[in-house]
Scaffold this motif. Structure first.
Motif, short mmCIF file in Angstrom:
data_model
loop_
_atom_site.label_atom_id
_atom_site.label_comp_id
_atom_site.label_asym_id
_atom_site.label_seq_id
_atom_site.Cartn_x
_atom_site.Cartn_y
_atom_site.Cartn_z
N VAL A 153 39.04 39.81 39.29
CA VAL A 153 37.86 40.43 38.95
C VAL A 153 37.42 40.15 37.35
N LYS A 154 38.39 39.99 36.50
CA LYS A 154 38.10 39.45 35.10
C LYS A 154 37.36 38.03 35.17
N ASP A 155 38.03 37.11 35.80
CA ASP A 155 37.35 35.83 35.97
C ASP A 155 36.02 35.69 36.62
N ILE A 156 35.61 36.73 37.63
CA ILE A 156 34.42 36.46 38.29
C ILE A 156 33.37 37.39 37.60
N ALA A 157 33.76 38.28 36.64
CA ALA A 157 32.59 39.06 35.95
C ALA A 157 31.56 38.52 35.25
N GLU A 158 31.77 37.22 34.81
CA GLU A 158 30.67 36.65 34.00
C GLU A 158 29.58 36.19 35.04
N TYR A 159 29.82 36.05 36.25
CA TYR A 159 28.76 35.77 37.37
C TYR A 159 28.06 36.70 37.69
N PHE A 160 28.23 38.03 37.37
CA PHE A 160 27.33 39.19 37.45
C PHE A 160 26.49 39.61 36.53
N ASP A 161 25.27 40.19 36.78
CA ASP A 161 24.40 40.50 35.72
C ASP A 161 25.01 41.88 35.26
N ASN A 162 25.70 42.78 36.05
CA ASN A 162 26.04 44.07 35.87
C ASN A 162 27.53 44.28 35.87
N PRO A 163 28.02 45.12 35.33
CA PRO A 163 29.66 45.40 35.14
C PRO A 163 30.19 45.57 36.71
N ILE A 164 31.18 45.01 36.90
CA ILE A 164 31.96 45.18 38.18
C ILE A 164 32.54 46.58 37.99
N VAL A 165 32.30 47.38 39.23
CA VAL A 165 32.92 48.75 39.15
C VAL A 165 34.16 48.99 40.29
N THR A 166 34.36 47.76 40.95
CA THR A 166 35.50 47.76 41.76
C THR A 166 36.68 48.35 41.31
N GLU A 167 37.15 49.33 42.17
CA GLU A 167 38.46 50.15 41.77
C GLU A 167 39.60 49.14 42.42
N ILE A 168 40.74 48.97 41.45
CA ILE A 168 41.93 48.40 41.87
C ILE A 168 42.94 49.42 41.68
N ILE B 141 38.46 36.58 46.26
CA ILE B 141 37.27 36.04 45.93
C ILE B 141 36.20 36.17 46.94
N ILE B 142 36.49 35.94 48.28
CA ILE B 142 35.60 35.88 49.48
C ILE B 142 35.03 37.51 49.37
N PHE B 143 36.04 38.46 49.36
CA PHE B 143 35.65 39.80 49.28
C PHE B 143 34.91 40.12 48.14
N MET B 144 34.89 39.53 47.03
CA MET B 144 34.05 40.06 45.82
C MET B 144 32.60 39.32 45.78
N THR B 145 32.68 38.40 46.56
CA THR B 145 31.29 37.60 46.54
C THR B 145 30.66 37.66 48.01
N THR B 146 31.04 38.68 48.70
CA THR B 146 30.18 38.96 49.98
C THR B 146 29.98 40.72 50.02
#
Length: 180
Positions: free
Chosen positions: A118-133, A77-82
């Motif tokens: 990634v699925k849970d936080i996607a709604e908080y972003f205006d654009n689609p998440i492109v982070t590779e897993i 979560i910290i990674f995805m929001t920083t």
């Protein structure tokens, strides 16, 4: 002698200097190493080779952490929001595949947690998440001068212009998670 076994997490969120500076400040994080992963050429790459964009490696950090103090999910979560997980092969002015947003998982549990976060936080972003897993294959330590770069170079221009503001925002957002 400390016999504690630490878990590992590996993340690429653009320039590893920024990502390393953030994770070093978290309670439960024992060690952060800047490095490279995800490339397709044999042997240990150099910074110059990775920056060329031709090796396929991403700038990443490998985080050794105590899961009883901070969970892998919290780190994610910290990674995805920083950083900006919605920009493909770019973070700010840094562009190229070496600056891609990527989570390298070490086991199936990490993969499942990463996919859920990634699925849970996607709604908080205006654009689609492109982070590779993707599964971690090999992690290479970066050259010594890249380790703890921010602390050793706080007056450098990039540190002042990019890392310091990012750290200030992070510290405000996650104050309760910071080391004393």
């Amino acid at each position: 002698m400390n016999d504690k076994i630490f878990e590992l997490a590996t993340f690429g969120g653009g320039c590893f200097w920024c990502t390393e500076a953030i994770f070093r400040e978290l309670k439960g994080v024992e060690k952060v190493v800047s490095g490279y992963s995800g490339g397709s050429v044999p042997g240990k790459p150099t910074y110059r080779e990775v920056c060329s964009g031709l090796t396929g490696h991403a700038e990443v950090v490998q985080v050794a952490f105590d899961g009883s103090i901070i969970s892998y999910e919290e780190l994610l979560i910290i990674f995805m929001t920083t950083h900006d997980p919605t920009t493909l092969n770019r973070q700010g002015a840094d562009t190229g595949t070496q600056y891609r947003s990527v989570i390298y998982y070490h086991n199936n549990n990490q993969k499942e947690v990463a996919e859920a976060v990634v699925k849970d936080i996607a709604e908080y972003f205006d654009n689609p998440i492109v982070t590779e897993i993707t599964a971690l294959n090999i992690f290479y330590d970066a050259e010594d001068y890249h380790q703890d770069y921010y602390r050793n170079n706080t007056q450098q221009g990039y540190c002042n212009a990019v890392i310091s503001p990012k750290l200030a925002k992070f510290r405000k957002l996650y104050a309760e998670k910071l080391k004393e």
